[in-house]
Design a protein around this motif. Structure first.
Motif, short mmCIF file in Angstrom:
data_model
loop_
_atom_site.label_atom_id
_atom_site.label_comp_id
_atom_site.label_asym_id
_atom_site.label_seq_id
_atom_site.Cartn_x
_atom_site.Cartn_y
_atom_site.Cartn_z
N GLY A 109 -3.42 -15.10 3.54
CA GLY A 109 -2.70 -15.94 2.60
C GLY A 109 -2.40 -15.27 1.28
N ASP A 110 -3.33 -14.45 0.78
CA ASP A 110 -3.10 -13.78 -0.50
C ASP A 110 -1.92 -12.82 -0.41
OD1 ASP A 110 -5.06 -15.05 -1.95
OD2 ASP A 110 -6.59 -13.57 -1.53
N TYR A 111 -1.83 -12.07 0.68
CA TYR A 111 -0.74 -11.12 0.83
C TYR A 111 0.60 -11.85 0.93
CZ TYR A 111 -3.89 -7.14 1.59
OH TYR A 111 -4.83 -6.15 1.43
N THR A 112 0.63 -12.90 1.72
CA THR A 112 1.87 -13.65 1.90
C THR A 112 2.33 -14.28 0.58
OG1 THR A 112 1.26 -14.16 4.17
CG2 THR A 112 2.98 -15.51 3.19
N ALA A 113 1.42 -14.98 -0.09
CA ALA A 113 1.78 -15.64 -1.34
C ALA A 113 2.13 -14.62 -2.42
CB ALA A 113 0.64 -16.53 -1.81
N ALA A 114 1.42 -13.50 -2.45
CA ALA A 114 1.73 -12.46 -3.44
C ALA A 114 3.14 -11.93 -3.22
CB ALA A 114 0.71 -11.32 -3.35
N THR A 115 3.50 -11.68 -1.97
CA THR A 115 4.84 -11.18 -1.67
C THR A 115 5.90 -12.17 -2.13
OG1 THR A 115 4.05 -9.92 0.24
CG2 THR A 115 6.40 -10.44 0.19
N ILE A 116 5.68 -13.44 -1.85
CA ILE A 116 6.63 -14.47 -2.22
C ILE A 116 6.81 -14.51 -3.74
CG2 ILE A 116 7.00 -16.97 -2.29
CD1 ILE A 116 5.33 -17.02 0.38
N ARG A 117 5.70 -14.42 -4.46
CA ARG A 117 5.74 -14.67 -5.90
C ARG A 117 6.14 -13.46 -6.73
NH1 ARG A 117 0.32 -18.34 -5.44
NH2 ARG A 117 1.39 -20.25 -4.80
N ILE A 118 5.97 -12.26 -6.19
CA ILE A 118 6.23 -11.09 -7.04
C ILE A 118 7.37 -10.21 -6.57
CG2 ILE A 118 3.81 -11.04 -7.76
CD1 ILE A 118 3.42 -8.60 -5.98
N LEU A 119 7.93 -10.46 -5.38
CA LEU A 119 8.97 -9.57 -4.89
C LEU A 119 10.16 -9.53 -5.84
CD1 LEU A 119 9.63 -7.62 -2.63
CD2 LEU A 119 10.70 -9.50 -1.36
N GLY A 120 10.45 -10.66 -6.46
CA GLY A 120 11.56 -10.69 -7.42
C GLY A 120 11.20 -10.14 -8.78
N GLN A 121 9.93 -9.76 -8.99
CA GLN A 121 9.47 -9.30 -10.30
C GLN A 121 9.24 -7.80 -10.36
OE1 GLN A 121 5.87 -11.51 -11.03
NE2 GLN A 121 6.82 -13.50 -10.65
N VAL A 122 9.10 -7.15 -9.20
CA VAL A 122 8.74 -5.73 -9.17
C VAL A 122 9.96 -4.87 -9.49
CG1 VAL A 122 6.90 -6.14 -7.51
CG2 VAL A 122 9.18 -5.54 -6.68
N PRO A 123 9.76 -3.58 -9.84
CA PRO A 123 10.89 -2.69 -10.13
C PRO A 123 11.89 -2.65 -8.97
CG PRO A 123 8.84 -1.68 -10.82
CD PRO A 123 8.45 -2.93 -10.09
N GLU A 124 13.15 -2.42 -9.32
CA GLU A 124 14.25 -2.52 -8.36
C GLU A 124 14.07 -1.58 -7.17
OE1 GLU A 124 17.53 -3.96 -6.59
OE2 GLU A 124 16.62 -4.71 -8.43
N ASP A 125 13.58 -0.35 -7.40
CA ASP A 125 13.44 0.58 -6.28
C ASP A 125 12.39 0.10 -5.28
OD1 ASP A 125 11.47 1.00 -8.23
OD2 ASP A 125 11.13 3.08 -7.60
N ILE A 126 11.32 -0.50 -5.77
CA ILE A 126 10.30 -1.05 -4.87
C ILE A 126 10.87 -2.24 -4.10
CG2 ILE A 126 8.05 -2.18 -4.73
CD1 ILE A 126 7.19 -0.58 -7.16
N ARG A 127 11.55 -3.11 -4.82
CA ARG A 127 12.13 -4.29 -4.17
C ARG A 127 13.12 -3.89 -3.08
NH1 ARG A 127 13.05 -6.97 -8.35
NH2 ARG A 127 15.19 -6.41 -8.80
N THR A 128 13.91 -2.88 -3.35
CA THR A 128 14.90 -2.43 -2.36
C THR A 128 14.22 -1.95 -1.09
OG1 THR A 128 16.47 -1.80 -4.09
CG2 THR A 128 16.77 -0.80 -1.92
N ARG A 129 13.15 -1.16 -1.23
CA ARG A 129 12.46 -0.65 -0.04
C ARG A 129 11.79 -1.79 0.73
NH1 ARG A 129 11.38 3.72 -3.61
NH2 ARG A 129 9.40 2.85 -4.30
N ARG A 130 11.19 -2.73 0.01
CA ARG A 130 10.51 -3.83 0.70
C ARG A 130 11.51 -4.78 1.37
NH1 ARG A 130 7.24 -1.98 2.63
NH2 ARG A 130 7.66 -0.01 1.63
N LEU A 131 12.65 -4.99 0.73
CA LEU A 131 13.66 -5.86 1.33
C LEU A 131 14.21 -5.26 2.62
CD1 LEU A 131 15.66 -7.12 -1.79
CD2 LEU A 131 14.24 -8.48 -0.26
#
Length: 430
Positions: A109-131
Motif C-alpha cells: 500500500g505504501d508504494y502504491t499510494a506514494a506513486t499516486i501522490r508524488i508522481l506529479g511532483q517529482v522532477p520531469e526526467d524521473i516522471r518521464t521514465r516512470r510514465l
C-alpha cells in the motif's frame, strides 16, 4: 537515470530494502517536496551515512521507490497470468490479473499510494521514465481487456478503455481505506467481493438497455438549484475563494508538507500577509479546503435526489447518487484531486475536524444502498461499507485519468460507470 548502488551481502541488501520500504511510507505521508533524507533515515532506523551510501540524493531514492513499486506489481501480475493453463479463457486471465493486482497493491500500500501522490511532483526526467513503464503495464492491461472483449466475454456496450481505467482506479484507491480486521472483511474476502462487484454488478435484475436520462435530468436540475442558492445565499468572499483555488492547485502538486502559505499566496497573486485575513494558518486553510470539497459533492448528491420524481425507485435514487458524485468530482476536479492526494498526509488533529462531514456523506450512501437492498433491487450478499468505499474511491480516482477532451463526455462516463456497477462487465449468458 539514477545510478544504483548496493552493498554485497545479506546485510547490505536488507538495509537497502528497509530504506526503500521506509521511503515509500514517508513519501506517502509527506509527499515529495515535504520529505527529507533524514526523515527516511529515522524511519528506517539507520544512520544517515548508510542511507547516503545506497542513495546519495533524494532524486535517486524517489526514483527507486517508484521503480520498485511499479516492477513488483507489474511483475507479480504478469507472472500470475502467465502461470495459468494454456487453455485458460480470456475472462479467466482478466480475473487472475484483477486478483493479483489487488493483492499486490494491498500488500504494498505504501508504494502504491506514494506513486499516486508524488508522481506529479517529482522532477520531469524521473516522471518521464516512470510514465513510460506505467504505459507498458497499461498496454498489458489493454491487451487483457481487449482479448476478453474480442472473445465475447465482456458486454459490447462497455467502452474498453473506460472499463480498464475504472477497474484500475478502484484497485489503486483501495489501500487508502481497506484494513483487514478481525471483525471485518479479510483480504481474501475483500478480493472476492471486489471481483463479484465488477464482474456481476450490484443489481438483482440486469438490464441490457438501462437509461440514465432521468438521473441526468435530476442532476442538471440540482446543479441549477445549487447555483441559484449560491447567488442568493451567503457567498464566500472573492478573496477567500481565490485563495482556496490556489491552495487546491498547490496541495495537489506539492502535497501537504511541501506546500507553504507563501506558495499559495504567490499562486493566488496576493501578499502572504493578506491570507491571514481569511485563514489563520495552513491547517485552517486545509480544513476549509477539504470541507468545501466534501460539501460540494454532498450538496449536489442530496439535491439531485430531491429533484427526482416521486415515483423514483430506491435503485433510481442510488443510481442518481452515483451520477451526481461523479459529475461533481469532475466539475470540481482540482479540489477533488487535492483531497485525494493529501487526505492521508494531513495531521490527525486536522483530519478530525473534517471527518464528521465525510462520515455523514458515506452514511448517506449506505442508507441509499440499504433501501435498494430492502426493495430487492440490489444484492444483499456484499458488505455495504466495503461497497461504499470502493465506489466513492473509484469515482474520486477518475480525476486522475479522465480527460475532458477524450471521447467520452462526463455524462457518458457516468452512464458507463452506472452500467458497470449495476449490471457488471460479464456478458449475460443466453
Amino acid at each position: 537515470m539514477a545510478q544504483k548502488r548496493a552493498r554485497t551481502g545479506k546485510k547490505g541488501v536488507a538495509t537497502r530494502a528497509r530504506i526503500l520500504d521506509s521511503a515509500a511510507h514517508v513519501f506517502r505521508a509527506k509527499g515529495y517536496a515535504g520529505t527529507r533524507l533524514s526523515d527516511v533515515a529515522a524511519a528506517a532506523d539507520t544512520q544517515a551515512g548508510s542511507l547516503y551510501y545506497h542513495f546519495p540524493s533524494r532524486e535517486e531514492l524517489v526514483e527507486e521507490v517508484l521503480r520498485v513499486g511499479q516492477e513488483r506489481t507489474s511483475g507479480f501480475v504478469r507472472r500470475r497470468v502467465a502461470a495459468l493453463p494454456e487453455d485458460a479463457s480470456d475472462l479467466d486471465r482478466l480475473r487472475e490479473a484483477i486478483d493479483a493486482h489487488l493483492a499486490s497493491v494491498l500488500e504494498m500500500g505504501d508504494y502504491t499510494a506514494a506513486t499516486i501522490r508524488i508522481l506529479g511532483q517529482v522532477p520531469e526526467d524521473i516522471r518521464t521514465r516512470r510514465l513510460h513503464e506505467q504505459r507498458e503495464y497499461g498496454t498489458f492491461w489493454r491487451t487483457l481487456v481487449n482479448n476478453a472483449y474480442g472473445s465475447g466475454s465482456i458486454r459490447a456496450d462497455l467502452d474498453n478503455s473506460t472499463l480498464r481505467m475504472l477497474i484500475l482506479g478502484a484497485m489503486n484507491s483501495s489501500p487508502d481505506w481497506f484494513r483487514p480486521r478481525r471483525d471485518g472483511l479479510s483480504t481474501a474476502e475483500f478480493k472476492i467481493q471486489f471481483e463479484s462487484l465488477f464482474m456481476e454488478g450490484l443489481a438483482t435484475s440486469h438490464s441490457s438497455s438501462r437509461s440514465l436520462d432521468r438521473e441526468l435530468a435530476a442532476v442538471a436540475a440540482a446543479e441549477q438549484t445549487v447555483a441559484e442558492r449560491a447567488l442568493t445565499g451567503d457567498k464566500m468572499p472573492e478573496g477567500a475563494q481565490r485563495i482556496l483555488d490556489a491552495a487546491a492547485k498547490e496541495f495537489r502538486e506539492n502535497g501537504y508538507a511541501g506546500t507553504r502559505l507563501a506558495d499559495v499566496a504567490a499562486t493566488a497573486g496576493i501578499q502572504t500577509g493578506s491570507m491571514y485575513y481569511y485563514f489563520k494558518s495552513r491547517e485552517h486553510l486545509v480544513v476549509e479546503l477539504l470541507q468545501l470539497a466534501w460539501k460540494r459533492t454532498d450538496d449536489l448528491a442530496r439535491e439531485s435526489l430531491n429533484s427526482l420524481p416521486a415515483n423514483a425507485t430506491a435503485l433510481d435514487r442510488f443510481s442518481t447518487a452515483l451520477t451526481a458524485h461523479l459529475l461533481s468530482v469532475l466539475r470540481n476536479s482540482l479540489f477533488t484531486s487535492a483531497l485525494v492526494r493529501i487526505l492521508g498526509q494531513i495531521p490527525e488533529g486536522v483530519r478530525e475536524q473534517t471527518i464528521n462531514q465525510q462520515r455523514a456523506y458515506l452514511s448517506y450512501w449506505r442508507e441509499l444502498l440499504q433501501d435498494a437492498i430492502t426493495s430487492g433491487e440490489i444484492r444483499d450478499d456484499l458488505d455495504l461499507s466495503a461497497v461504499v468505499m470502493v465506489l466513492t474511491g473509484t469515482l474520486n480516482w477518475a480525476v486522475e485519468w479522465y480527460h475532458p477532451e477524450g471521447k467520452l463526455t462526463p455524462e457518458e462516463l457516468a452512464d458507463q460507470f452506472t452500467m458497470l456497477i449495476l449490471d457488471g462487465m460479464v456478458k449475460a449468458s443466453g
